[in-house]
Design a protein around this motif. Structure first.
Motif, PDB file in Angstrom:
ATOM      1  N   THR A  43       0.826  -1.206   0.000  1.00 38.59           N
ATOM      2  CA  THR A  43       0.000   0.000   0.000  1.00 38.59           C
ATOM      3  C   THR A  43       0.861   1.258   0.000  1.00 38.59           C
ATOM      4  O   THR A  43       0.702   2.148  -0.835  1.00 38.59           O
ATOM      5  N   PHE A  82      -9.468  -2.699  -5.430  1.00 35.89           N
ATOM      6  CA  PHE A  82      -8.513  -3.031  -4.380  1.00 35.89           C
ATOM      7  C   PHE A  82      -7.515  -1.893  -4.183  1.00 35.89           C
ATOM      8  O   PHE A  82      -7.150  -1.552  -3.051  1.00 35.89           O
ATOM      9  N   GLY A  83      -7.059  -1.300  -5.304  1.00 31.86           N
ATOM     10  CA  GLY A  83      -6.113  -0.188  -5.203  1.00 31.86           C
ATOM     11  C   GLY A  83      -6.678   0.980  -4.418  1.00 31.86           C
ATOM     12  O   GLY A  83      -5.981   1.602  -3.604  1.00 31.86           O
ATOM     13  N   MET A  90      -7.164  -0.280  -0.523  1.00 34.62           N
ATOM     14  CA  MET A  90      -6.001  -0.407   0.354  1.00 34.62           C
ATOM     15  C   MET A  90      -5.483   0.956   0.804  1.00 34.62           C
ATOM     16  O   MET A  90      -4.901   1.082   1.890  1.00 34.62           O
ATOM     17  N   GLN A  91      -5.720   1.991  -0.008  1.00 33.98           N
ATOM     18  CA  GLN A  91      -5.297   3.324   0.415  1.00 33.98           C
ATOM     19  C   GLN A  91      -6.239   3.917   1.455  1.00 33.98           C
ATOM     20  O   GLN A  91      -5.827   4.741   2.284  1.00 33.98           O
ATOM     21  N   CYS A 120      -2.808  -3.319   2.692  1.00 37.42           N
ATOM     22  CA  CYS A 120      -3.271  -4.320   1.736  1.00 37.42           C
ATOM     23  C   CYS A 120      -3.668  -5.579   2.503  1.00 37.42           C
ATOM     24  O   CYS A 120      -3.907  -5.535   3.708  1.00 37.42           O
ATOM     25  N   MET A 173     -11.516  -3.810  -0.648  1.00 34.34           N
ATOM     26  CA  MET A 173     -10.438  -4.784  -0.828  1.00 34.34           C
ATOM     27  C   MET A 173     -10.978  -6.211  -0.856  1.00 34.34           C
ATOM     28  O   MET A 173     -10.554  -7.035  -1.682  1.00 34.34           O
ATOM     29  N   SER A 179     -10.606  -8.278  -4.254  1.00 32.73           N
ATOM     30  CA  SER A 179      -9.706  -9.437  -4.282  1.00 32.73           C
ATOM     31  C   SER A 179     -10.429 -10.708  -4.712  1.00 32.73           C
ATOM     32  O   SER A 179      -9.851 -11.570  -5.382  1.00 32.73           O
ATOM     33  N   CYS A 209      -5.231 -10.832  -4.193  1.00 32.38           N
ATOM     34  CA  CYS A 209      -4.867  -9.513  -3.682  1.00 32.38           C
ATOM     35  C   CYS A 209      -3.447  -9.168  -4.099  1.00 32.38           C
ATOM     36  O   CYS A 209      -2.923  -9.689  -5.076  1.00 32.38           O
ATOM     37  N   ASN A 210      -2.810  -8.297  -3.345  1.00 35.37           N
ATOM     38  CA  ASN A 210      -1.422  -7.942  -3.607  1.00 35.37           C
ATOM     39  C   ASN A 210      -0.493  -9.142  -3.476  1.00 35.37           C
ATOM     40  O   ASN A 210       0.569  -9.195  -4.095  1.00 35.37           O
ATOM     41  N   ALA A 267      -4.178  -1.686  -9.976  1.00 35.02           N
ATOM     42  CA  ALA A 267      -4.073  -1.282  -8.568  1.00 35.02           C
ATOM     43  C   ALA A 267      -3.368   0.060  -8.446  1.00 35.02           C
ATOM     44  O   ALA A 267      -3.716   0.891  -7.588  1.00 35.02           O
ATOM     45  N   THR A 282      -4.884   3.421  -6.866  1.00 38.24           N
ATOM     46  CA  THR A 282      -4.128   4.211  -5.892  1.00 38.24           C
ATOM     47  C   THR A 282      -4.139   5.684  -6.260  1.00 38.24           C
ATOM     48  O   THR A 282      -4.294   6.563  -5.396  1.00 38.24           O
TER      49      THR A 282
END
Length: 414
Positions: A71, A133-134, A137-138, A143, A355, A359, A365-366, A388, A392
């Motif tokens: 992240t 997800f991007g 997570m922020q 993440c 997320m 995912s 996910c990441n 992602a 972000t």
């Protein structure tokens, strides 16, 4: 890949803040939980899952000691062009695919496993899921792996993110059939087996890509001179191994090695979020929701709903990551729970749900899609990374709405 000392800057040469004394009682509690959990897993699922949990411990310890983030790496890169952590990602990927290639090509694994990588279709579900997800997570503050090791490290907001993450995973499992089977998609594409490259050729192509990204991140760092990462609290000398910060490049290599070990032990790479979907779906069943009607829980996955979570290898991996981070944080004397404000709590809920949902429909996910996918030579891993990063970028405009900071050119950040 040779790593020039001036390229991967190690903050060990800088002054690190001191650490408080170890939290001995909490360390003892952590060790007792690990022993009891190991005993329970051994009796329920056998040596294979017990070893899987212990690999999770090593992953959690490594993540926490280096504060190895996905992240923050994406946020620093997109906001101010700091590529320190992104360069560490490329080292991690290079080592991982170097280890994965012979394992996957020879089909060698422990416990009679026939190892298989994470190679998934490339389509609408990956594009939408990774983008969500991007953003998530922020807002959520971490993440998938970051949420686990932050929970183990005592970051209160991440407990909320984890609960929301589980809820979002259930929603994603519910809608999984639509996104995966009813929207446009290409088939799964492996650079190694879906082309004429083979594992050697695919390895060469990816090593070149890692080198280009590494070099570009280094060039922009020198060109723009963005703020650097502030040294973490640490001890000196050998005690730094147990009570201190580890250089990012060391953690990158260790995470790649432990991911390859995961592939050998359980037959698939490191994953995180399928466990969240399982935990949430079991809770949903308890409240009378028949999740067995969902396409996601058909086929091989269905058996997990009736079994103990200790039989589920991703679940025990997650338990190991949390406990490993807990040991590392208590050894450093920094496990402390704090109050969470309403705005931060709201961001944690929204981010966690995004997320979880993202995912599920993006095949991971990441860790499972980005790290595991690229290490497995899957094209979907590269698509996941791009989307992602796009998520972000958008999230940088949303974070201030929740009282969350965005790095500025003159900042020094952790």
């Amino acid at each position: 890949m040779a790593i020039p000392s001036n390229v991967m800057k190690d903050t060990s040469a800088e002054k690190h803040p001191s650490l408080p004394s170890p939290q001995k009682m909490k360390i003892a509690i952590g060790i007792i939980i690990i022993v009891l959990l190991s005993y329970a897993i051994m009796n329920t699922a056998g040596l294979k899952n017990t070893m899987t949990m212990w690999v999770g411990l090593l992953l959690g310890i490594t993540l926490f000691h280096a504060r190895f983030g996905f992240t923050s790496a994406f946020r620093r890169l997109v906001s101010v062009g700091n590529g320190q952590a992104m360069r560490a990602h490329m080292i991690m990927m290079a080592v991982a695919c170097t280890l994965f290639a012979p394992i996957l090509s020879m089909g060698f694994g422990f416990f009679g496993n026939d190892p298989s990588g994470y190679v998934s279709p490339v389509g609408t579900s990956v594009i939408v899921g990774a983008f969500l997800f991007g953003i998530g997570m922020q807002l959520g503050g971490g993440c998938a792996s970051g949420t686990l090791y932050a929970v183990g490290g005592g970051r209160t907001a991440m407990f909320i993110t984890l609960i929301a993450f589980i809820a979002g995973s259930v929603l994603g499992a519910w809608h999984w059939n639509f996104w995966v089977n009813e929207t446009p998609s290409f088939p799964a594409i492996s650079l190694a087996t879906s082309t004429d490259l083979g594992y050697v050729g695919a390895w060469v192509v990816q090593i070149i890509l890692f080198g280009l990204i590494f070099g570009a991140a280094y060039y922009f760092d020198k060109k723009r001179t963005p703020p650097t990462i502030k040294p973490l609290p640490s001890e000196k000398g050998w005690t730094r191994i147990l009570r201190g910060s580890w250089p990012l490049w060391i953690a990158a290599i260790l995470l790649a090695v432990f991911n390859a070990l995961t592939l050998l032990v359980r037959g698939t790479p490191w994953g995180v979020t399928s466990a969240f979907a399982l935990w949430g779906s079991k809770i949903a069943m308890f409240f009378g929701i028949d999740v067995t009607e969902w396409v996601y829980w058909s086929g091989e996955r269905a058996a997990s709903l009736d079994q103990s979570v200790l039989m589920h290898s991703t679940s025990v991996l997650d338990f190991g990551v949390i406990l490993g981070a807990f040991l590392a944080s208590t050894a450093g004397g920094i496990f402390t729970l704090k109050k969470v404000g309403f705005k931060r709590m709201s961001a944690a809920v929204i981010g966690g749900i995004m997320m979880g949902y993202g995912s599920r429909i993006a095949f991971g996910c990441n860790i499972g899609a980005y790290f595991g996918g690229i290490a497995s030579f899957s094209l979907h891993g590269w698509v996941w990374m791009i989307m992602a990063l796009a998520g972000t970028f958008l999230a940088l405009y949303l974070r201030p709405l929740f009282g969350m900071s965005v790095p500025k050119p003159k900042d020094t950040f952790c």
